[in-house]
Scaffold this motif. Structure first.
Motif, short mmCIF file in Angstrom:
data_model
loop_
_atom_site.label_atom_id
_atom_site.label_comp_id
_atom_site.label_asym_id
_atom_site.label_seq_id
_atom_site.Cartn_x
_atom_site.Cartn_y
_atom_site.Cartn_z
N LYS A 87 5.15 4.67 24.14
CA LYS A 87 4.76 3.75 23.06
C LYS A 87 3.86 4.50 22.10
N HIS A 88 4.29 4.62 20.87
CA HIS A 88 3.49 5.30 19.85
C HIS A 88 3.00 4.26 18.85
N ILE A 89 1.69 4.15 18.73
CA ILE A 89 1.09 3.22 17.79
C ILE A 89 0.48 4.05 16.66
N ARG A 90 0.98 3.82 15.46
CA ARG A 90 0.44 4.53 14.28
C ARG A 90 -0.73 3.73 13.73
N ILE A 91 -1.88 4.37 13.59
CA ILE A 91 -3.09 3.72 13.09
C ILE A 91 -3.53 4.41 11.81
N TYR A 92 -3.69 3.62 10.77
CA TYR A 92 -4.18 4.12 9.50
C TYR A 92 -5.49 3.44 9.16
N ILE A 93 -6.50 4.25 8.87
CA ILE A 93 -7.76 3.73 8.36
C ILE A 93 -7.51 3.34 6.90
N LEU A 94 -7.91 2.13 6.57
CA LEU A 94 -7.85 1.66 5.19
C LEU A 94 -9.27 1.36 4.75
N THR A 95 -9.67 1.96 3.65
CA THR A 95 -11.05 1.76 3.21
C THR A 95 -11.14 1.94 1.71
N SER A 96 -12.19 1.44 1.14
CA SER A 96 -12.46 1.68 -0.27
C SER A 96 -13.38 2.90 -0.43
N SER A 97 -13.76 3.49 0.69
CA SER A 97 -14.69 4.61 0.68
C SER A 97 -13.96 5.95 0.53
N THR A 98 -14.50 6.78 -0.34
CA THR A 98 -14.00 8.15 -0.46
C THR A 98 -15.10 9.14 -0.06
N HIS A 99 -16.09 8.65 0.69
CA HIS A 99 -17.18 9.51 1.13
C HIS A 99 -16.67 10.59 2.08
N GLU A 100 -17.13 11.80 1.87
CA GLU A 100 -16.73 12.91 2.73
C GLU A 100 -17.08 12.64 4.19
#
Length: 135
Positions: A87-100
């Motif tokens: 089982k492969h779960i793809r997780i994407y962080i979604l944010t309004s932040s572009t902080h390094e």
């Protein structure tokens, strides 16, 4: 393209959840969209389905900044779970932040598939779904 079975949107912004759900419905590429307002709710959902991999999400869109359990805390707890083999779960962080510092933190989690800056549109969602279907 066949439909992706389960997608989880984990974000405390209900308007964002609504817009994302509308995109998924218009694309007609997802069977079920689960919405959670914090990381703990999503984590509990995953834990309750570990014995039934078909019910686990194929794709998780995870906000970083949420009350109670934020995206980073979710990722720390998720890393401790025993996801069923195959089982492969793809997780994407979604944010309004572009902080390094956030980008650097994202690199600490090998189970993350990517880091996306809001807003994201239908074309990006289509790409994420194609990627989720291929696993």
């Amino acid at each position: 393209m066949s439909k992706v079975k389960n997608v989880c949107i984990v974000d405390d912004d209900e308007l964002f959840q609504f817009v994302m759900r509308q995109h998924f419905e218009r694309l007609d590429l997802v069977e079920r969209v689960h919405k959670f307002t914090d990381g703990e709710q999503a984590l509990n959902h995953i834990k309750s389905h570990l014995e039934n991999p078909e019910e686990l999400p194929d794709l998780i869109l995870l906000d970083v900044n949420m009350p109670y359990m934020d995206g980073w805390q979710f990722m720390t707890e998720y890393a401790r779970l025993s996801i069923p083999a195959g089982k492969h779960i793809r997780i994407y962080i979604l944010t309004s932040s572009t902080h390094e510092s956030d980008l650097q933190k994202a690199r600490e989690f090998p189970s993350l598939s990517g880091y996306l800056v809001k807003p994201i549109g239908k074309n990006m969602i289509r790409e994420l779904l194609v990627g989720a279907e291929q696993h």
